[in-house]
Write a protein that holds these residues in place. Structure first.
Motif, mmCIF file in Angstrom:
data_model
loop_
_atom_site.group_PDB
_atom_site.id
_atom_site.type_symbol
_atom_site.label_atom_id
_atom_site.label_comp_id
_atom_site.label_asym_id
_atom_site.label_seq_id
_atom_site.Cartn_x
_atom_site.Cartn_y
_atom_site.Cartn_z
ATOM 1 N N THR A 59 0.842 -1.192 0.000
ATOM 2 C CA THR A 59 0.000 0.000 0.000
ATOM 3 C C THR A 59 0.878 1.244 0.000
ATOM 4 O O THR A 59 1.786 1.369 0.813
ATOM 5 C CB THR A 59 -0.935 0.010 1.229
ATOM 6 O OG1 THR A 59 -1.807 -1.121 1.123
ATOM 7 C CG2 THR A 59 -1.756 1.282 1.311
ATOM 8 N N LEU A 116 -10.266 -7.050 0.555
ATOM 9 C CA LEU A 116 -9.793 -8.207 -0.192
ATOM 10 C C LEU A 116 -10.812 -9.329 -0.071
ATOM 11 O O LEU A 116 -11.480 -9.468 0.959
ATOM 12 C CB LEU A 116 -8.441 -8.673 0.332
ATOM 13 C CG LEU A 116 -7.293 -7.690 0.175
ATOM 14 C CD1 LEU A 116 -6.017 -8.247 0.801
ATOM 15 C CD2 LEU A 116 -7.065 -7.347 -1.285
ATOM 16 N N SER A 172 -4.879 0.865 -3.602
ATOM 17 C CA SER A 172 -4.645 0.756 -2.175
ATOM 18 C C SER A 172 -3.690 1.875 -1.796
ATOM 19 O O SER A 172 -2.493 1.793 -2.042
ATOM 20 C CB SER A 172 -4.036 -0.607 -1.833
ATOM 21 O OG SER A 172 -3.753 -0.681 -0.465
ATOM 22 N N TYR A 195 -2.731 -4.549 -6.673
ATOM 23 C CA TYR A 195 -4.156 -4.375 -6.389
ATOM 24 C C TYR A 195 -4.986 -4.225 -7.667
ATOM 25 O O TYR A 195 -6.141 -4.662 -7.703
ATOM 26 C CB TYR A 195 -4.374 -3.219 -5.407
ATOM 27 C CG TYR A 195 -3.880 -3.601 -4.038
ATOM 28 C CD1 TYR A 195 -4.528 -4.582 -3.289
ATOM 29 C CD2 TYR A 195 -2.733 -3.034 -3.497
ATOM 30 C CE1 TYR A 195 -4.063 -4.978 -2.045
ATOM 31 C CE2 TYR A 195 -2.258 -3.420 -2.252
ATOM 32 C CZ TYR A 195 -2.928 -4.389 -1.540
ATOM 33 O OH TYR A 195 -2.470 -4.793 -0.310
ATOM 34 N N ALA A 254 -10.298 -8.186 -5.110
ATOM 35 C CA ALA A 254 -10.339 -6.909 -4.382
ATOM 36 C C ALA A 254 -11.511 -6.088 -4.903
ATOM 37 O O ALA A 254 -11.852 -6.161 -6.084
ATOM 38 C CB ALA A 254 -9.029 -6.148 -4.560
ATOM 39 N N LEU A 264 -10.496 -0.368 0.798
ATOM 40 C CA LEU A 264 -10.113 -1.621 0.146
ATOM 41 C C LEU A 264 -10.571 -2.817 0.967
ATOM 42 O O LEU A 264 -10.387 -2.857 2.178
ATOM 43 C CB LEU A 264 -8.593 -1.699 -0.035
ATOM 44 C CG LEU A 264 -8.079 -3.018 -0.618
ATOM 45 C CD1 LEU A 264 -8.410 -3.123 -2.104
ATOM 46 C CD2 LEU A 264 -6.590 -3.159 -0.395
#
Length: 176
Positions: free
Chosen positions: A24, A56, A47, A33, A42, A54
């Motif tokens: 991130t 996951l 991110s 991502y 995602a 966000l």
């Protein structure tokens, strides 16, 4: 309960160490991502910070090392020191697919698998286990390991890793 495990190298000094979330706030994360989002792992392709929304889906992200190594080159001692942490994650039963981002992650996952009583890799020769982008190995308990070049700036700027190449890895993981 995630079925996909993504193993990176280490938290980036100006990414995960700063933001508190793996991949991130750094360029590698932009690639990761985005690829995860394209395959439904995602809810968004970015991110940027812990509070960015966000989420996951069915994926866990971890790293070989838990400290940012100098020059992104961990020593064998650092890798050995952190291996028990990766082993604990590897030993969780739910993962069916593991993506190793780079040769160091690939080798660490193989090391973790070889410590498993049902490992199929112990008898194989080293050259049969060598990292290669897109390579797949069957691990203990029917798990699949997929190797990918790490989405580092060094690899993406030089086109060693292109976005279609990276997307193909996550597409294959989704299929498995």
């Amino acid at each position: 309960a995630a079925e996909l495990l993504v193993v990176g190298l280490a938290p980036a000094a100006h990414g995960a160490n700063r933001t508190g979330r793996m991949f991130t706030g750094d360029r590698s994360g932009e690639w990761l991502y985005r690829a995860l989002h394209k395959q439904g792992f995602a809810n968004q392709p970015l991110s940027e910070s812990i509070g960015d929304g966000l989420k996951l889906k069915n994926v866990l992200i971890t790293a070989v090392n838990h400290c940012a190594p100098p020059d992104n080159k961990p020593t064998p001692e650092e890798i050995d020191h952190c291996q028990p942490f990766l082993q604990k994650v590897y030993d969780l039963p739910q993962f069916s697919v593991i993506i190793a981002l780079g040769a160091i992650a690939w080798n660490a996952v193989i090391h973790a698998d070889c410590a498993h009583p049902k490992s199929r890799l112990k008898e194989q020769r080293k050259y049969e286990l060598k990292f290669q982008h897109g390579r797949e190995l069957e691990l203990a308990n029917g798990r699949n390991l997929i190797g990918s070049f790490h989405p580092s700036q060094q690899n993406t700027f030089t086109k060693k890793l292109t976005e279609p190449m990276f997307d193909q890895i996550f597409s294959r993981a989704h299929m498995l």
